[in-house]
Design an enzyme around this catalytic site. Structure first.
Site, PDB file in Angstrom:
ATOM      1  N   THR A 121     -27.410 -18.587  16.675  1.00 26.16           N
ATOM      2  CA  THR A 121     -27.165 -19.349  15.453  1.00 26.16           C
ATOM      3  C   THR A 121     -28.293 -20.340  15.202  1.00 26.16           C
ATOM      4  OG1 THR A 121     -25.672 -20.931  14.377  1.00 26.16           O
ATOM      5  CG2 THR A 121     -25.797 -21.027  16.780  1.00 26.16           C
ATOM      6  N   TYR A 145     -20.566 -25.664  19.464  1.00 21.21           N
ATOM      7  CA  TYR A 145     -20.911 -24.305  19.038  1.00 21.21           C
ATOM      8  C   TYR A 145     -22.398 -24.049  19.266  1.00 21.21           C
ATOM      9  CZ  TYR A 145     -22.105 -20.482  15.862  1.00 21.21           C
ATOM     10  OH  TYR A 145     -22.611 -19.330  15.323  1.00 21.21           O
TER      11      TYR A 145
END
Length: 191
Positions: A121, A145
């Protein structure tokens, strides 16, 4: 990678993974989908594609797929991905993203599978210091995350130096849209 190779797609019933399964089929590869269906949808997997319902956190589930299929490479899309949720439930993100990925990588290596495409990501960059953000931009994730994905990137880097593991990491910013067939997209998930 030669065509007709068997590619394990973890998270293959999810948004990105299901698109990749279709692309693999179009290009002559043999995808095998492994997904726990916590956020994926069985109806996103094309008919005829082998589907294994399992959880990467369960080592037995992971080993079953490698015993059953002659896997040549892995495309790893399975993960918890909601940034705001990661702030409230960091343990879930470290467990789902780091522990599960490590189980997968260890199983790959024990079965002689050494090629992986890892879905990371752009959250690994944190708040960018420059725009546009280049791949070489310093990483400084601001949430569990992004941190969990960066940890897996580091694991892959470290293991590739000590084993024959070869990998590519994809750092997406935003993923949107639907498959040209109209069969996969955000509004079709519950159908």
């Amino acid at each position: 990678m030669k065509k007709n190779k068997c590619i394990l797609v973890t998270g293959g019933a999810g948004y990105i993974g299901s698109h990749m399964v279709r692309l693999l089929l179009e290009r002559g590869y043999r995808p095998v989908v492994f997904d726990n269906l916590s956020t994926g949808y069985r109806n996103f997997i094309p008919k005829g594609v082998p589907f294994i319902k399992g959880d990467l956190r369960n080592k037995q589930d992971v080993h079953k797929v490698f015993k059953r299929f002659p896997i040549d490479a892995v495309m790893h899309f399975a993960a918890s991905t909601i940034l705001s949720e990661s702030l409230k439930k960091p343990q879930k993100y470290y467990n789902n993203n780091v522990v599960a990925s490590l189980n997968l990588i260890k199983a790959m290596l024990s079965y002689g599978v050494n090629k992986m495409i890892f879905s990371s990501t752009a959250a690994v960059y944190g708040k960018p210091k420059t725009n546009p953000v280049k791949e070489s931009h310093p990483t400084n994730p601001a949430n569990p995350y992004g941190i969990s994905k960066l940890i897996v990137e580091q694991i892959l880097s470290d293991l590739s130096k000590k084993t024959n593991l070869r990998y590519i990491t994809l750092r997406y910013f935003n993923v949107a849209g639907a498959h040209p067939s109209g069969d996969i997209g955000p509004t079709l998930a519950s159908q």
